[in-house]
Design an enzyme around this catalytic site. Sequence first.
Site, PDB file in Angstrom:
ATOM      1  N   GLY A  50     -22.600 -41.279 -56.881  1.00 29.36           N
ATOM      2  CA  GLY A  50     -22.909 -39.832 -56.932  1.00 29.36           C
ATOM      3  C   GLY A  50     -24.183 -39.540 -57.745  1.00 29.36           C
ATOM      4  N   PRO A  54     -24.443 -46.810 -55.556  1.00 27.80           N
ATOM      5  CA  PRO A  54     -25.310 -45.831 -55.030  1.00 27.80           C
ATOM      6  C   PRO A  54     -25.652 -45.759 -53.406  1.00 27.80           C
ATOM      7  CG  PRO A  54     -26.785 -47.753 -55.591  1.00 27.80           C
ATOM      8  CD  PRO A  54     -25.184 -47.992 -55.991  1.00 27.80           C
ATOM      9  N   GLY A  55     -25.830 -44.672 -53.081  1.00 34.72           N
ATOM     10  CA  GLY A  55     -25.831 -44.567 -51.431  1.00 34.72           C
ATOM     11  C   GLY A  55     -26.982 -43.448 -51.267  1.00 34.72           C
ATOM     12  N   ARG A  56     -26.773 -42.027 -51.798  1.00 35.64           N
ATOM     13  CA  ARG A  56     -27.609 -41.124 -51.345  1.00 35.64           C
ATOM     14  C   ARG A  56     -28.907 -41.294 -52.168  1.00 35.64           C
ATOM     15  NH1 ARG A  56     -26.295 -35.694 -51.157  1.00 35.64           N
ATOM     16  NH2 ARG A  56     -24.247 -36.360 -52.036  1.00 35.64           N
ATOM     17  N   ARG A  72     -24.360 -30.436 -43.717  1.00 37.99           N
ATOM     18  CA  ARG A  72     -24.312 -30.315 -45.238  1.00 37.99           C
ATOM     19  C   ARG A  72     -24.603 -29.001 -45.518  1.00 37.99           C
ATOM     20  NH1 ARG A  72     -27.743 -32.582 -48.382  1.00 37.99           N
ATOM     21  NH2 ARG A  72     -26.232 -32.894 -50.027  1.00 37.99           N
ATOM     22  N   CYS A  96     -23.726 -22.799 -31.644  1.00 40.76           N
ATOM     23  CA  CYS A  96     -22.732 -21.690 -31.663  1.00 40.76           C
ATOM     24  C   CYS A  96     -22.066 -21.168 -32.711  1.00 40.76           C
ATOM     25  CB  CYS A  96     -21.916 -21.602 -30.341  1.00 40.76           C
ATOM     26  SG  CYS A  96     -22.923 -21.697 -28.795  1.00 40.76           S
ATOM     27  N   GLU A  97     -22.594 -21.073 -33.905  1.00 35.92           N
ATOM     28  CA  GLU A  97     -22.217 -20.721 -35.229  1.00 35.92           C
ATOM     29  C   GLU A  97     -23.023 -19.925 -36.067  1.00 35.92           C
ATOM     30  OE1 GLU A  97     -18.991 -21.555 -36.209  1.00 35.92           O
ATOM     31  OE2 GLU A  97     -18.272 -22.667 -34.616  1.00 35.92           O
ATOM     32  N   TYR A 157     -25.952 -38.586 -45.573  1.00 43.29           N
ATOM     33  CA  TYR A 157     -24.975 -37.697 -45.212  1.00 43.29           C
ATOM     34  C   TYR A 157     -25.469 -36.687 -44.362  1.00 43.29           C
ATOM     35  CZ  TYR A 157     -22.837 -40.045 -49.349  1.00 43.29           C
ATOM     36  OH  TYR A 157     -22.108 -40.952 -50.192  1.00 43.29           O
TER      37      TYR A 157
END
Length: 485
Positions: A300, A343-345, A381, A412-413, A442
């Site tokens: 995180g 850790p990732g991000r 995200r 289409c949003e 992510y």
Amino acid sequence: MSHHTLPPVARDTVGAQPAGTGVAVPAHTAPPHTAAGPPPDSAPPSVDEPLSADGPLSVWPRSTTPLGHDDLAVGGVPLTEVADRFGTPSYVLDEDEIRRRCRAYLRAFPDAEVYYAAKAFLCRAMVHWVREEGLGLDVCSAGELELAVTTGFPPERMVLHGNAKSPADLRAALRLGVGRIALDNTSEIARLAAAVPAGSRQKVLIRVVPGIAAGGHAKIRTGTDDQKFGLSIADGSAQHAIARVLSQPRLELVGLHCHLGSQITTVKPYLSAVRRLIGLLARIREQHGVTLPELDLGGGHGVAYRPGEPALDLASLGARIRAELAGGCAAAGLPVPRLAVEPGRAIAGPAGVVLYRVLSVKRTGGHTFVAVDGGMSDNPRPALYGVRYAPRLVGRDAAAATEPVTVVGRHCEAGDVLAADVPLPADVRPGDLLAVPVAGAYQLSMASGYNLVGRPPVVAVTAGHARLLVRRESLADIQERDIGL
């Protein structure tokens, strides 16, 4: 020479190390270098530059260099060249930045296990880089697990996570020999114990909820009792699960795990978690006569997405967690457990850049909408968390001053907004190339098949060379999955 610096997530210099100060890698890890990758002493240019957290390129990979006509090169490769060769949208990963951040973690946590969180982004090359740099791997499904193992990653250096592991996930973990399984609920305790072959034991962790609110958005806070992950300390669920695991002869409880959330930019929540988990470790010893040898604090760790934003100071995090753990265990009369972080991000995010082509520019109702050829299918995200990015026009000199625009996707949003109210040149036009930094985590890992546009490719850059890691998903790929009437 690069004209910018690394965000605060890794303030220490990475690259060649002074004599006698090597990175501590556990004896059972893979060596940090093989002939297939750069040697441990390699580093991108500018690794020794002074650090700044708010320069215009501060959130870009350290190898980023300005070129003529307002182009940028990453890893020695012009971004316009990447776009021309591989098309858009395309994801660009700076291999040296990935490796440098892996090494920074090993230095910040010299006596700990560092597991890369595969959910941030995973492909075979990423598995290869992580293994070469001596990190373990945190996986969340049989799919991530199988990809890593078939790429040559040692399964004993993995942790399997998930709040609702399927029987297939557990079977794959046992069949392949995963080192640890983090139990997230009481239902999977009996399910896992029944699946472990007779005469063997599976090492497990209990994921506990320490009751700490931390993270950049309510949807990515996982340390409190009002979300789906883990077992609460406050209501006794964690203690009940611990007792149940200890009664299972085929399960070996080796430690506790917690994960507070994502995009945490201060050290304080982690110190609070250490204190609460030490208290639980002391109660486990008192009630069961068992001293658990491992403590996994999850990840995180926050990064800056735009210049001037805060980011977690990695060196401070490592030093203060180790000090808190040592002091707390001494006060409780406990041996210091083996620490782990995930850790990732903070490894993948700042190493990535995504490239888009402008399809249209619409000025209406006092707003300027710049539509690009990607959107929420390759980066959900902003729609999920309201994340804000800093896109940049590259590949031509802008003749006009900047004005606030909203960069939107092609889907289409109405919520398909990639970056709201960001400064871009007022003469931005169809065909322009936009580059968005901090795109390595992510985004593509959460990509969808919305509108059947196909997921973008992943391109690695290093030492002036670009190579395709993951090809673009084609219409043929999509059609082949549809077996018809």
